[in-house]
Each structure stands twice: as C-alpha cells, then as structure tokens.
Design a protein around this motif. Structure first.
Motif, short mmCIF file in Angstrom:
data_model
loop_
_atom_site.label_atom_id
_atom_site.label_comp_id
_atom_site.label_asym_id
_atom_site.label_seq_id
_atom_site.Cartn_x
_atom_site.Cartn_y
_atom_site.Cartn_z
N GLU A 235 0.83 -1.19 0.00
CA GLU A 235 0.00 0.00 0.00
C GLU A 235 0.87 1.25 0.00
O GLU A 235 0.63 2.19 -0.74
N PHE A 236 1.93 1.22 0.82
CA PHE A 236 2.83 2.38 0.89
C PHE A 236 3.51 2.64 -0.45
O PHE A 236 3.73 3.78 -0.84
N LEU A 237 3.85 1.57 -1.17
CA LEU A 237 4.54 1.73 -2.46
C LEU A 237 3.57 1.95 -3.61
O LEU A 237 3.98 2.04 -4.76
N GLY A 238 2.27 1.99 -3.32
CA GLY A 238 1.29 2.20 -4.37
C GLY A 238 1.13 0.99 -5.26
O GLY A 238 0.87 1.11 -6.46
N MET A 239 1.33 -0.20 -4.68
CA MET A 239 1.21 -1.43 -5.46
C MET A 239 0.07 -2.30 -4.91
O MET A 239 -0.42 -2.06 -3.82
N GLU A 240 -0.27 -3.32 -5.68
CA GLU A 240 -1.24 -4.29 -5.18
C GLU A 240 -0.54 -5.16 -4.13
O GLU A 240 0.68 -5.35 -4.20
N PRO A 241 -1.28 -5.70 -3.18
CA PRO A 241 -0.66 -6.61 -2.21
C PRO A 241 -0.07 -7.83 -2.92
O PRO A 241 -0.56 -8.21 -3.99
N PRO A 242 0.98 -8.44 -2.36
CA PRO A 242 1.55 -9.61 -3.01
C PRO A 242 0.54 -10.75 -3.04
O PRO A 242 -0.32 -10.85 -2.16
N GLY A 243 0.64 -11.62 -4.06
CA GLY A 243 -0.17 -12.82 -4.09
C GLY A 243 0.43 -13.85 -3.15
O GLY A 243 1.63 -13.83 -2.89
#
Ligand code: ADP
Ligand code: MG
Length: 363
Positions: A235-243
């Motif tokens: 979330e902090f990096l502006g990405m989707e959570p890892p699968g």
C-alpha cells in the motif's frame, strides 16, 4: 572523484520517551552505492540517518565505517561524512562563500579552496554561479548549492535527509535524476532519506523501507520495489498486495503456484513443491484483454480469467486492477486501449503475462 567506504549499523535500538523505538538489527550500505531510507513521516528515517551519520548515539548498537566501529566522538569518522538537509541553511553572501565555508573550518589552504569550490559548483551544474548572492537563487539552485557545499568536502559518506521535499514535484523529480547522476559519478557512499517511492526508485541502488521504527524490507531496489514484502509495504509503495500461494509442481526453472480456487500461475523460479511463496507481477508486464481475445506473445505462459475490480487514472494512462483467484494484478492501459476493449469494473477480463515476469519469494 572521491572513493566511498561502506557504512553499516548493527543491533541498533533507540527508544524515545514518546513510546517510539528505533529498532534496526542490521543495515548496510556497500561502498559507493546509494541506499534510500524510504518510509512515511514518523517512521524513524531521520533518527536512523542521525545514528548512521554519527550525529546521535543510539541507546544501544554499533556503527561501522569501512568495517571499523566508530562513534560520535570519532573526529576522523565524522570528517569523512557530510550532510544535506531539506532546507539548505545558506547564510547571506555569495554562493562561493557558502560552498567554501566548510573548507575554511577544515583549515584547507586558501589557494586550494577557490579551486575546489569552482570544481564543486561545476559538478552540481552551477558553473559561473560563484559570485551570485544566495538571495537571488531559486529553490532548486539553493539545493544544488547545498549539495556542492557537501561534495566540496570530498566526503566518503554523504547523508541526505529529504533533500528535495520542499521543492515542487516537477523540479524535485528533475533534481533527483540529476543528483543521482552526480553522486554516481562522484563515487561517494550515500544514504538518501525520502518519503517518496518514485524518488527512491530514481536515486537508489538499494532500498530500505521503514515503518514504525523498523526496517520492513531491505534489498536491491529492483527487488524491493517490485515484490512488496507484505500488505502494508504494498500500500505504501502504491502497489497491489503480493499474491500468496503454494508451489505444486517444479522443474526446468519453472514452478506452478496454486493461488486460490482453481487458479494457478507459472513462474520462472526454483522452489520445492510445498513451498509457500509470495509473488507479484510488475504492471508493465501485464496485458489485459477481453475474455476471448488472442493477445500477447505466444510464449506467455499465463493466460488467466479475471474480473476487473478497479480502474484508476494515473497521469496519461490508466491503471486497471483485475482479480485473479485471490490475487489482484494491475496493468497500465492507454486510454485508447481501454476504450477499444470496453473494460469495465465488474466485467471479465483476460490477464496475460510471461512466466519470467513473475517475481517470487519464499514466504
Ligand atoms: P521520520 O524522519 O521518518 O519522519 P523521525 O526519525 O524524525 O521520523 O521520528 C521518528 C519518531 O521519533 C517520531 O514519532 C518522532 O516524533 C520521534 N522523535 C524523533 N526525535 C525525537 C526526540 N529527539 N525526542 C523524542 N521523540 C523523537
Ligand atoms: Mg525525517
């Protein structure tokens, strides 16, 4: 050209009365590389920087410069370091006088000073600025002067604490790229504090992500910034959570990862069957298409059915997030492609990516 030396800290623990505790078992910056300390406000970046820069003695822990333990009382070690802060703290007078100041403190001979000042100004792109009054400088120029003032000391280690945070976004992006080039050419070892993940990407070899006084991820930028260790970091990096998934088959450099009901992806990696893994696919490597379209390279091992869950504007393109089984995967899509495919939230989509695009780590 200076030669940077390695910098490290071990077993650092520093509690504040407020309840915050800096707790860093180990952090390393190889000689001549740039480490970004990346985290939200209050995560402990400046405190860790002060410890690494021998400006603050931690309640517990060691700092190692070129492999040797050093402390705030070590004059030689402190002279090997220089710092740049968010505000340039220039005093009234000329650019040259500001850049020269540290050299006079260090009792460098007058004849040498002028030459070093000139070289430092040239290195930061301010040749010809020596006689200018600092009162006439723009914000970006002032920050270049601050960098020149640090580099003129020929430090082995350079510490920067949010050096571009008070500049407007366009300028700070441009300066980040410029500063990174200058520092790489210089060969100095750098610790660069920032709360901006794009800035960290632009300047750093390695990235340490901080949250609540701890380093939650640390490694080469290409790893840390493409496979977030957990939900918070994503979330902090502006990405989707890892699968999350389990390896079901392995061989010939490929693994099959089961991730949710009847969903399996293929990744170029080597893990034993039964290994629990996290994974992510960089958005640049994900193609989206309508459910029945034939798209992407034939070699793409992953052609999955998903559902579009979000469509968000990102500058000139759109970030489309599809859910595949339990996993969210994002893709960058142009406006034209979005219109042509008619992708809409809630509708089915095909998600295509190569096995080599998948980033995997053991959980
Ligand atoms: P960041 O640079 O990531 O914003 P800091 O290292 O400045 O974070 O601060 C981390 C936490 O430690 C914050 O909660 C801050 O209020 C607290 N803190 C920092 N310096 C001191 C201090 N000298 N005394 C007490 N608390 C402090
Ligand atoms: Mg700070």
């Amino acid at each position: 050209m200076t030669v940077g030396v390695s910098l490290a800290a071990a077993d650092v623990r520093h509690p504040f009365r407020s309840g915050f505790t800096l707790d860093v078992p180990r952090i390393e910056v190889p000689a001549g590389t740039t480490l970004a300390l990346l985290g939200p406000s209050g995560s402990g970046k400046s405190t860790l920087l002060a410890v690494l820069g021998l400006l603050q003695t931690p309640a517990r822990g060691r700092v190692l410069l070129d492999g040797e333990e050093v402390s705030t009382r070590d004059r030689r070690a402190r002279l090997a370091m220089a710092a740049v802060f968010q505000r340039p703290y220039l005093f009234k007078g000329t650019v040259a006088a500001n850049v020269e100041y540290g050299l006079s403190l260090r009792k460098v001979a007058r004849e040498k000073r002028a030459q070093r000042v000139e070289m430092a100004l040239e290195r930061v792109g301010l040749a010809g600025f020596a006689a200018r009054s600092v009162a006439t400088l723009s914000g970006g120029e002032a920050q270049r002067v601050a960098l020149a003032r640090a580099l003129v000391l020929e430090p082995r280690v350079l510490l920067l604490d949010e050096p571009l945070a008070s500049l407007d976004p366009l300028l700070s992006r441009r300066l980040a790229a410029d500063f990174a080039t200058i520092l790489r050419q210089d060969g100095v070892t750098v610790v660069w504090v920032t709360h901006d993940h794009d800035e960290a990407r632009a300047v750093a070899d390695d990235v340490a992500v901080m949250n609540a006084g701890q380093v939650v991820a640390h490694g080469p930028s290409a790893d840390v910034m493409t496979l977030p260790a957990d939900e918070w970091t994503a979330e902090f990096l502006g990405m989707e959570p890892p699968g999350h998934g389990v390896v079901t088959e392995a061989g010939e450099g490929l693994v099959h990862i089961a991730c949710g009901a009847a969903t399996e992806i293929v990744a170029a990696a080597s893990y034993e069957p039964g290994t629990r893994v996290i994974f992510a696919v960089p958005p640049e490597d994900v193609l989206l298409a309508t459910a029945d379209a034939r798209v992407g390279p034939l070699s793409a091992r992953n052609r999955l059915r998903g559902t579009v869950v979000r469509i968000e504007p990102r500058g000139a393109t759109w970030r489309v997030v599809a859910k595949v089984g339990e996993t969210s995967l994002a893709s960058m899509v142009s406006r034209a492609a979005l219109d042509e495919m008619g992708l809409r939230v809630g509708e089915a989509a095909q998600v295509v990516f190569k096995a080599t695009a998948v980033r995997v780590a053991a959980e």
